[in-house]
Design a protein around this motif. Structure first.
Motif, PDB file in Angstrom:
ATOM      1  N   GLU A 415       2.171  15.783  -0.099  1.00  0.00           N
ATOM      2  CA  GLU A 415       3.314  15.544  -0.983  1.00  0.00           C
ATOM      3  C   GLU A 415       4.188  14.433  -0.419  1.00  0.00           C
ATOM      4  O   GLU A 415       4.681  13.575  -1.151  1.00  0.00           O
ATOM      5  CB  GLU A 415       4.120  16.829  -1.141  1.00  0.00           C
ATOM      6  N   ARG A 416       4.429  14.441   0.901  1.00  0.00           N
ATOM      7  CA  ARG A 416       5.274  13.402   1.490  1.00  0.00           C
ATOM      8  C   ARG A 416       4.637  12.023   1.328  1.00  0.00           C
ATOM      9  O   ARG A 416       5.307  11.039   1.047  1.00  0.00           O
ATOM     10  CB  ARG A 416       5.509  13.704   2.972  1.00  0.00           C
ATOM     11  N   ALA A 417       3.286  11.946   1.508  1.00  0.00           N
ATOM     12  CA  ALA A 417       2.605  10.652   1.353  1.00  0.00           C
ATOM     13  C   ALA A 417       2.736  10.136  -0.069  1.00  0.00           C
ATOM     14  O   ALA A 417       2.975   8.943  -0.308  1.00  0.00           O
ATOM     15  CB  ALA A 417       1.135  10.789   1.756  1.00  0.00           C
ATOM     16  N   ALA A 418       2.620  11.049  -1.039  1.00  0.00           N
ATOM     17  CA  ALA A 418       2.754  10.631  -2.425  1.00  0.00           C
ATOM     18  C   ALA A 418       4.175  10.144  -2.706  1.00  0.00           C
ATOM     19  O   ALA A 418       4.385   9.123  -3.367  1.00  0.00           O
ATOM     20  CB  ALA A 418       2.386  11.785  -3.363  1.00  0.00           C
ATOM     21  N   ASP A 419       5.165  10.888  -2.141  1.00  0.00           N
ATOM     22  CA  ASP A 419       6.552  10.469  -2.360  1.00  0.00           C
ATOM     23  C   ASP A 419       6.820   9.117  -1.711  1.00  0.00           C
ATOM     24  O   ASP A 419       7.508   8.257  -2.282  1.00  0.00           O
ATOM     25  CB  ASP A 419       7.504  11.513  -1.777  1.00  0.00           C
ATOM     26  N   PRO A 511       5.794   3.120   7.482  1.00  0.00           N
ATOM     27  CA  PRO A 511       5.614   2.842   6.034  1.00  0.00           C
ATOM     28  C   PRO A 511       4.513   1.858   5.743  1.00  0.00           C
ATOM     29  O   PRO A 511       4.273   1.561   4.574  1.00  0.00           O
ATOM     30  CB  PRO A 511       6.973   2.304   5.600  1.00  0.00           C
ATOM     31  N   ASP A 512       3.801   1.295   6.742  1.00  0.00           N
ATOM     32  CA  ASP A 512       2.699   0.364   6.436  1.00  0.00           C
ATOM     33  C   ASP A 512       1.623   1.039   5.620  1.00  0.00           C
ATOM     34  O   ASP A 512       0.978   0.425   4.759  1.00  0.00           O
ATOM     35  CB  ASP A 512       2.108  -0.187   7.732  1.00  0.00           C
ATOM     36  N   ALA A 513       1.410   2.360   5.917  1.00  0.00           N
ATOM     37  CA  ALA A 513       0.399   3.077   5.128  1.00  0.00           C
ATOM     38  C   ALA A 513       0.828   3.170   3.685  1.00  0.00           C
ATOM     39  O   ALA A 513       0.036   3.004   2.752  1.00  0.00           O
ATOM     40  CB  ALA A 513       0.185   4.474   5.723  1.00  0.00           C
ATOM     41  N   ALA A 514       2.134   3.475   3.497  1.00  0.00           N
ATOM     42  CA  ALA A 514       2.620   3.523   2.104  1.00  0.00           C
ATOM     43  C   ALA A 514       2.519   2.148   1.430  1.00  0.00           C
ATOM     44  O   ALA A 514       2.193   2.022   0.258  1.00  0.00           O
ATOM     45  CB  ALA A 514       4.065   4.020   2.092  1.00  0.00           C
ATOM     46  N   LEU A 515       2.808   1.109   2.216  1.00  0.00           N
ATOM     47  CA  LEU A 515       2.705  -0.231   1.645  1.00  0.00           C
ATOM     48  C   LEU A 515       1.269  -0.568   1.300  1.00  0.00           C
ATOM     49  O   LEU A 515       0.985  -1.257   0.318  1.00  0.00           O
ATOM     50  CB  LEU A 515       3.284  -1.259   2.627  1.00  0.00           C
ATOM     51  N   ALA A 516       0.338  -0.076   2.167  1.00  0.00           N
ATOM     52  CA  ALA A 516      -1.079  -0.314   1.831  1.00  0.00           C
ATOM     53  C   ALA A 516      -1.438   0.351   0.531  1.00  0.00           C
ATOM     54  O   ALA A 516      -2.158  -0.200  -0.303  1.00  0.00           O
ATOM     55  CB  ALA A 516      -1.961   0.198   2.978  1.00  0.00           C
ATOM     56  N   ALA A 517      -0.897   1.634   0.392  1.00  0.00           N
ATOM     57  CA  ALA A 517      -1.177   2.299  -0.897  1.00  0.00           C
ATOM     58  C   ALA A 517      -0.554   1.528  -2.066  1.00  0.00           C
ATOM     59  O   ALA A 517      -1.136   1.390  -3.138  1.00  0.00           O
ATOM     60  CB  ALA A 517      -0.646   3.737  -0.856  1.00  0.00           C
ATOM     61  N   ALA A 518       0.653   1.016  -1.803  1.00  0.00           N
ATOM     62  CA  ALA A 518       1.301   0.239  -2.873  1.00  0.00           C
ATOM     63  C   ALA A 518       0.520  -1.031  -3.174  1.00  0.00           C
ATOM     64  O   ALA A 518       0.413  -1.472  -4.313  1.00  0.00           O
ATOM     65  CB  ALA A 518       2.741  -0.086  -2.475  1.00  0.00           C
ATOM     66  N   SER A 580      13.318  14.592  -3.331  1.00  0.00           N
ATOM     67  CA  SER A 580      11.996  15.172  -3.014  1.00  0.00           C
ATOM     68  C   SER A 580      11.708  15.069  -1.514  1.00  0.00           C
ATOM     69  O   SER A 580      11.182  16.000  -0.905  1.00  0.00           O
ATOM     70  CB  SER A 580      10.918  14.444  -3.827  1.00  0.00           C
ATOM     71  N   LEU A 581      12.056  13.902  -0.955  1.00  0.00           N
ATOM     72  CA  LEU A 581      11.851  13.768   0.498  1.00  0.00           C
ATOM     73  C   LEU A 581      12.704  14.762   1.277  1.00  0.00           C
ATOM     74  O   LEU A 581      12.264  15.333   2.284  1.00  0.00           O
ATOM     75  CB  LEU A 581      12.198  12.338   0.933  1.00  0.00           C
ATOM     76  N   ALA A 582      13.919  15.023   0.830  1.00  0.00           N
ATOM     77  CA  ALA A 582      14.790  16.004   1.526  1.00  0.00           C
ATOM     78  C   ALA A 582      14.208  17.394   1.435  1.00  0.00           C
ATOM     79  O   ALA A 582      14.228  18.170   2.403  1.00  0.00           O
ATOM     80  CB  ALA A 582      16.197  15.945   0.922  1.00  0.00           C
ATOM     81  N   ARG A 583      13.689  17.768   0.266  1.00  0.00           N
ATOM     82  CA  ARG A 583      13.070  19.098   0.124  1.00  0.00           C
ATOM     83  C   ARG A 583      11.876  19.233   1.047  1.00  0.00           C
ATOM     84  O   ARG A 583      11.617  20.275   1.658  1.00  0.00           O
ATOM     85  CB  ARG A 583      12.675  19.320  -1.345  1.00  0.00           C
TER      86      ARG A 583
END
Length: 619
Positions: A415-419, A511-518, A580-583
């Motif tokens: 869930e965190r990775a998706a967020d 966040p590079d992984a998130a950027l890769a996903a982006a 969502s990240l806080a939850r």
């Protein structure tokens, strides 16, 4: 034990010294009578050839002090008589004393000297007495005036005490008792009581008149020895026969030393005439003396008693003691042999009884032990099976907890990775920017951005990344300080600062992984390659571990609209992403706390996890 003062002679001697010296003279007279007169009288009565030992007799001095009419007039008698006259005083007493006792060899006075002093020559020396205040001290009367005053007191208690004291004073006066008369009567009673006992005397001598330590005056000591009669006592002891026995007692005590024949003959004679000295007792005594070669000069045979010098009977007594010890030894061995035979018979009988009883008891115990072992085996088996079942249950429970924790962590990570990916997409599309800047951005799927715009967007993203990294470094420093303070106060285990992946929350990955996903999503949407390549240098900030939100400097704020780019999304979309990240952070924190609590229970022994090492998990 009688202990009194010795003779007193001071510069001024009065009634008190007269009474003390009188008591010493009376006791010294008893000493002479006991050691000289009675001792030598015994020798004379027994018909023993004896030469009397001369000693200084103080009877005349005692008579001078205590004589009463008609036997004579003593000092104390004259003092009592003078106290009875109303006009009597110390001067008249001194004149009468010189007149009545002036002829006595123990009494003297100086006629040329003024006053009424007189001198008495005691056995220990001459003492000069003063008549001053002797009558008052002898009367010892209480004046009636204070008694009358106290009797008329208004206090009942004082009046009662004074009345009783007045009555006793009247009784004492009626008895005509003076201090000297009472002292004389009490001393006579004391001497009579001492005569009824077996006396032993201890003579105390003063080594010097100055009362100094380690000082010995030979002349003073010799004078005391002579006055006390100690020298005469020593001569009497050396010439006398201190050991003495009646004929019958001596024969009964030592007749067995003469042999069995003579001893049995003497014993039969004594049994024939009980209560009286048996005939032949003196002969037995003389036989004993001859048998042990006692010299004639060391013993005397009296009419009823046998006298020996000091130490003569030691050899005879030693022989009697050895015979007695041998007799007792023989008797003890005989009694021991008889008792031992009886004891051995009792031991054999007791051994048989004990063997039979132990056999019966052992057989009964074997039967009971077999039954008890069977019951014990069943109990042990049941306990072991129960223990194995409980251990398996605890292992399954621990495994289930670990699986649940791992699954929950995996789901939370997904869930965190998706967020994060969604947030990155928003950042790439320009819907959200850092700081107070807000830009107009196009949708992520729009492919027709000019190259200049892409370059500007890239520069803006790089600037935002640098600001985010600066904010992230500040947040990491604050997080480390918070962890150190919690660890120092005991709020959390130090393991909280280490591995936080098991069921707890982690710092957000780079966040590079998130950027890769982006980037991947941008390629699929037609994003230009130049944008994908240049965004590799952009990093995303980590979510703060201190609570539900990050620091104020790192919060997302909508960027201003970029010129020529329409708005793709509204600001509430970014806020929902942050919520969502806080939850996710709170859920991971709860899982981390549960894991820590379970590890601590396993570490303390409250729970059981066979495959877990609590120390390794905490480390």
């Amino acid at each position: 034990v009688l202990d009194i003062y010795g003779f007193e002679a001071f510069a001024t001697n009065s009634f008190e010294q007269l009474c003390i010296n009188y008591a010493n003279e009376r006791l010294h007279q008893q000493f002479n009578a006991h050691l000289f007169k009675l001792e030598q009288a015994v020798y004379r009565d027994e018909g023993i050839d004896w030469t009397d030992v001369e000693f200084v007799d103080n009877q005349d001095c005692v008579d001078l002090l205590e004589a009463r009419p008609p036997a004579g007039v003593g000092v104390l008698s004259l003092l009592d008589e003078e106290c009875l006259f109303p006009q009597g005083n110390d001067t008249t007493f001194g004149e009468k004393l010189r007149k009545e006792a002036g002829w006595h060899p123990r009494f003297s006075f100086d006629a040329r000297a003024p006053g009424t002093d007189f001198c008495i020559h005691h056995s220990s020396g001459s003492v000069v007495y003063s008549c001053a205040a002797m009558l008052d001290k002898n009367r010892d009367t209480l004046s009636q005036d204070p008694l009358l005053v106290l009797t008329d007191s208004s206090e009942p208690l004082v009046a009662e005490l004074a009345s009783g004291l007045r009555a006793r004073e009247g009784e004492r006066r009626a008895a005509a008792g003076t201090v000297g008369a009472r002292f004389r009567d009490q001393l006579r009673g004391l001497v009579a009581g001492l005569d009824a006992t077996q006396l032993h005397f201890i003579r105390c001598l003063k080594p010097n008149a100055a009362q100094r330590a380690d000082a010995f005056d030979p002349r003073a000591v010799l004078h005391q020895l002579r006055c006390c009669g100690v020298l005469e006592v020593v001569r009497l002891a050396r010439a006398g026969f201190p050991a003495r026995h009646a004929h019958a007692d001596f024969a009964a005590a030592y007749a067995h030393l003469l042999g069995p024949a003579l001893g049995s003959e003497r014993a039969s004679t004594q049994r024939a005439h009980p209560g009286t000295p048996p005939p032949g007792a003196l002969d037995t005594c003389l036989d004993l003396v001859r048998a042990f070669d006692i010299p004639a000069a060391d013993f005397r045979a009296g009419r009823t008693r046998l006298f020996f010098r000091a130490g003569v009977l030691a050899r005879l007594q030693d022989r009697a003691d050895r015979v007695l010890r041998a007799t007792v030894l023989i008797q003890s061995w005989a009694r021991m042999a008889r008792q031992r035979r009886a004891f051995l018979r009792h031991v054999r009988a007791a051994t048989l009884l004990q063997a039979a009883w132990r056999g019966a008891t052992a057989r009964r115990l074997v039967r009971q032990l077999r039954a008890r072992r069977a019951r014990s085996a069943i109990l042990v088996q049941a306990a072991f099976r129960g223990h194995a079942a409980r251990a398996a249950l605890r292992a399954q429970r621990a495994a289930a907890l670990r699986i649940q924790a791992a699954w929950a962590a995996h789901q939370a990570e997904k869930e965190r990775a998706a967020d994060v990916a969604a947030a990155s997409c928003l950042i790439l599309t320009g819907e959200v920017s850092f700081g107070a800047r807000r830009t107009e951005s196009l949708p992520c799927a729009e492919p027709s951005l000019p190259s200049a715009d892409l370059h500007a967007q890239l520069q803006e993203a790089l600037a935002g990344r640098r600001e985010a990294e600066t904010d992230a470094q500040l947040l990491r420093a604050e997080l480390e300080q918070l962890q150190q303070s919690l660890t120092g106060t005991g709020g959390l285990s130090p393991a909280w600062a280490g591995d936080r992946g098991r069921g707890g929350f982690k710092a957000a990955p780079h966040p590079d992984a998130a950027l890769a996903a982006a980037r991947a999503s941008g390629r699929s949407g037609g994003t230009q390659p130049g944008l994908s390549t240049s965004l590799d240098d952009v990093s995303f900030m980590s979510v703060s571990e201190g609570g539900e939100g990050a620091s104020p400097d790192s919060q997302f704020t909508p960027s201003p609209p970029h010129p020529g780019r329409p708005e793709a999304a509204s600001p509430p979309t970014a806020q929902r992403m942050l919520a969502s990240l806080a939850r996710d952070f709170r859920r991971k924190a709860t899982l981390f706390d549960d894991d820590v609590a379970f590890i601590m229970e396993v570490h303390s022994g409250a729970s059981d996890a066979p495959g877990m090492d609590p120390d390794a998990e905490l480390a």
